[in-house]
Design a protein around this motif. Structure first.
Motif, mmCIF file in Angstrom:
data_model
loop_
_atom_site.group_PDB
_atom_site.id
_atom_site.type_symbol
_atom_site.label_atom_id
_atom_site.label_comp_id
_atom_site.label_asym_id
_atom_site.label_seq_id
_atom_site.Cartn_x
_atom_site.Cartn_y
_atom_site.Cartn_z
ATOM 1 N N ASN A 5 0.814 -1.222 0.000
ATOM 2 C CA ASN A 5 0.000 0.000 0.000
ATOM 3 C C ASN A 5 0.848 1.273 0.000
ATOM 4 O OD1 ASN A 5 -2.303 -1.608 0.142
ATOM 5 N ND2 ASN A 5 -2.249 -1.642 2.400
ATOM 6 N N GLY A 6 2.137 1.123 -0.139
ATOM 7 C CA GLY A 6 3.007 2.293 -0.200
ATOM 8 C C GLY A 6 3.657 2.657 1.118
ATOM 9 N N ASN A 7 3.491 1.844 2.152
ATOM 10 C CA ASN A 7 4.120 2.129 3.443
ATOM 11 C C ASN A 7 5.630 1.926 3.359
ATOM 12 O OD1 ASN A 7 1.601 2.563 4.404
ATOM 13 N ND2 ASN A 7 1.547 0.813 5.785
ATOM 14 N N THR A 8 6.343 2.662 4.181
ATOM 15 C CA THR A 8 7.778 2.440 4.298
ATOM 16 C C THR A 8 8.034 1.287 5.262
ATOM 17 O OG1 THR A 8 7.991 3.986 6.141
ATOM 18 C CG2 THR A 8 8.214 4.881 3.903
ATOM 19 N N VAL A 9 9.260 0.787 5.258
ATOM 20 C CA VAL A 9 9.620 -0.300 6.169
ATOM 21 C C VAL A 9 9.483 0.154 7.618
ATOM 22 C CG1 VAL A 9 11.501 -1.786 6.942
ATOM 23 C CG2 VAL A 9 11.130 -1.427 4.500
ATOM 24 N N ALA A 10 9.968 1.367 7.901
ATOM 25 C CA ALA A 10 9.870 1.883 9.267
ATOM 26 C C ALA A 10 8.417 2.074 9.683
ATOM 27 C CB ALA A 10 10.626 3.200 9.381
ATOM 28 N N GLY A 11 7.599 2.616 8.792
ATOM 29 C CA GLY A 11 6.187 2.800 9.115
ATOM 30 C C GLY A 11 5.466 1.490 9.325
ATOM 31 N N THR A 12 5.831 0.480 8.527
ATOM 32 C CA THR A 12 5.212 -0.840 8.690
ATOM 33 C C THR A 12 5.600 -1.455 10.019
ATOM 34 O OG1 THR A 12 5.248 -1.175 6.293
ATOM 35 C CG2 THR A 12 5.003 -3.124 7.671
ATOM 36 N N LEU A 13 6.849 -1.307 10.409
ATOM 37 C CA LEU A 13 7.298 -1.862 11.693
ATOM 38 C C LEU A 13 6.619 -1.148 12.859
ATOM 39 C CD1 LEU A 13 11.108 -2.303 10.924
ATOM 40 C CD2 LEU A 13 9.428 -4.120 11.226
ATOM 41 N N GLN A 14 6.378 0.145 12.702
ATOM 42 C CA GLN A 14 5.703 0.885 13.764
ATOM 43 C C GLN A 14 4.266 0.423 13.953
ATOM 44 O OE1 GLN A 14 6.198 4.940 12.497
ATOM 45 N NE2 GLN A 14 8.099 5.229 13.646
ATOM 46 N N VAL A 27 13.833 4.010 11.006
ATOM 47 C CA VAL A 27 13.659 5.393 10.555
ATOM 48 C C VAL A 27 15.019 6.039 10.275
ATOM 49 C CG1 VAL A 27 12.896 7.693 11.264
ATOM 50 C CG2 VAL A 27 11.452 5.708 11.721
ATOM 51 N N VAL A 28 15.969 5.833 11.193
ATOM 52 C CA VAL A 28 17.319 6.373 10.988
ATOM 53 C C VAL A 28 17.940 5.786 9.733
ATOM 54 C CG1 VAL A 28 19.635 6.530 11.967
ATOM 55 C CG2 VAL A 28 17.636 6.780 13.447
ATOM 56 N N GLY A 29 17.738 4.473 9.534
ATOM 57 C CA GLY A 29 18.310 3.832 8.366
ATOM 58 C C GLY A 29 17.730 4.348 7.062
ATOM 59 N N GLU A 30 16.426 4.596 7.046
ATOM 60 C CA GLU A 30 15.816 5.116 5.819
ATOM 61 C C GLU A 30 16.274 6.541 5.518
ATOM 62 O OE1 GLU A 30 11.629 2.604 5.583
ATOM 63 O OE2 GLU A 30 11.626 4.587 6.527
#
Length: 260
Positions: A172-181, A195-198
């Motif tokens: 759905n377009g989520n980032t990896v950090a957003g998905t983990l959150q 988030v830092v990594g992205e």
């Protein structure tokens, strides 16, 4: 991912951690279980051998604790043979329950709510998953596919399903950090470092670092838990045996008081 040597090294690290953790638990619990076994044998001898010999002197005094001990001894003598069968039935039920998906999911979710142990399970599962995600992403695997593959590292079925569903949400377009959150059980370290990594372009190394942090912390929690279990078992056994002995000795002393 085309990074077979790195993947094998990662697998070796995870297996090494599991083996050391298993050995640590066994070595820490060996002595308490040995003491517990000897204590239970001593209690059985007291109930089945000592109490019957003292029955003529102690019965009929109106001492509720003594009467309770005699009733317990009679129950053990009459139904003690059922205890091994009950233990075997519980063990067989546990093993059969692992093959039932609905029951297995219920048990795995219930374990996560247990004090101390639940947090260790969460950090261990997400720590291994984060390290697998790091290896997969660094090898060029797509994020959604990486989540699906990395879920294998999670041994808890409930957590594994949460990780798989999180991978589906990446479409759905989520980032990896957003998905983990969005994963409620996921420790905050994994999403913060993601988030830092992205933002810095070092997502894979940051996820690997998060995995190390969670696995190290899980080992520290496990060390504390194991160090508490042994003394707790010995204290509980001592209180039970001491209570029984104090009741018997108190009854015997009351006999002597009546004589004098």
């Amino acid at each position: 991912s085309g990074r077979l040597p790195q993947a094998l090294r990662l697998g070796a690290r995870l297996f090494d951690r599991q083996a050391k953790t298993r050995q640590k638990i066994l070595s820490a619990l060996t002595y308490p279980f040995f003491i517990l076994t000897l204590g239970l044998i001593g209690i059985l001898i007291m109930m089945l051998v000592v109490l019957p010999e003292l029955a003529p002197m102690l019965q009929g005094q109106g001492n509720e604790k003594i009467e309770g001990l005699f009733q317990f001894a009679d129950w053990i003598e009459a139904y003690g043979w059922m205890i091994p069968l009950l233990i075997a039935a519980v063990i067989s039920l546990v093993f059969s329950g692992t093959k039932n998906q609905s029951l297995n999911a219920f048990v795995s979710k219930a374990m996560l709510r247990m004090p101390f142990l639940g947090q260790i399970i969460v950090e261990t599962n997400f720590g291994a998953t984060a390290q697998c995600l790091s290896a997969l992403l660094s090898g060029g695997v797509s994020a959604s596919r990486a989540f699906s593959l990395a879920s294998i590292a999670a041994k808890n079925p409930y957590i594994k399903e949460e990780i798989i569903q999180a991978g589906h949400r990446l479409a759905n377009g989520n980032t990896v950090a957003g998905t983990l959150q969005e994963i409620a059980l996921a420790p905050t370290e994994i999403s913060r470092l993601a988030v830092v990594g992205e933002k810095t372009g070092a997502l894979a190394p940051m996820l690997g670092r998060a995995g190390d942090i969670m696995l190290d912390r899980a080992e520290q929690r496990l060390d504390k838990l194991v160090s508490m279990v042994g003394p707790a078992m010995i204290i509980i056994l001592g209180l039970g045996a001491g209570s029984a002995m104090s009741s018997i000795l108190g009854a015997l002393s009351s006999i002597g008081d009546g004589v004098f």
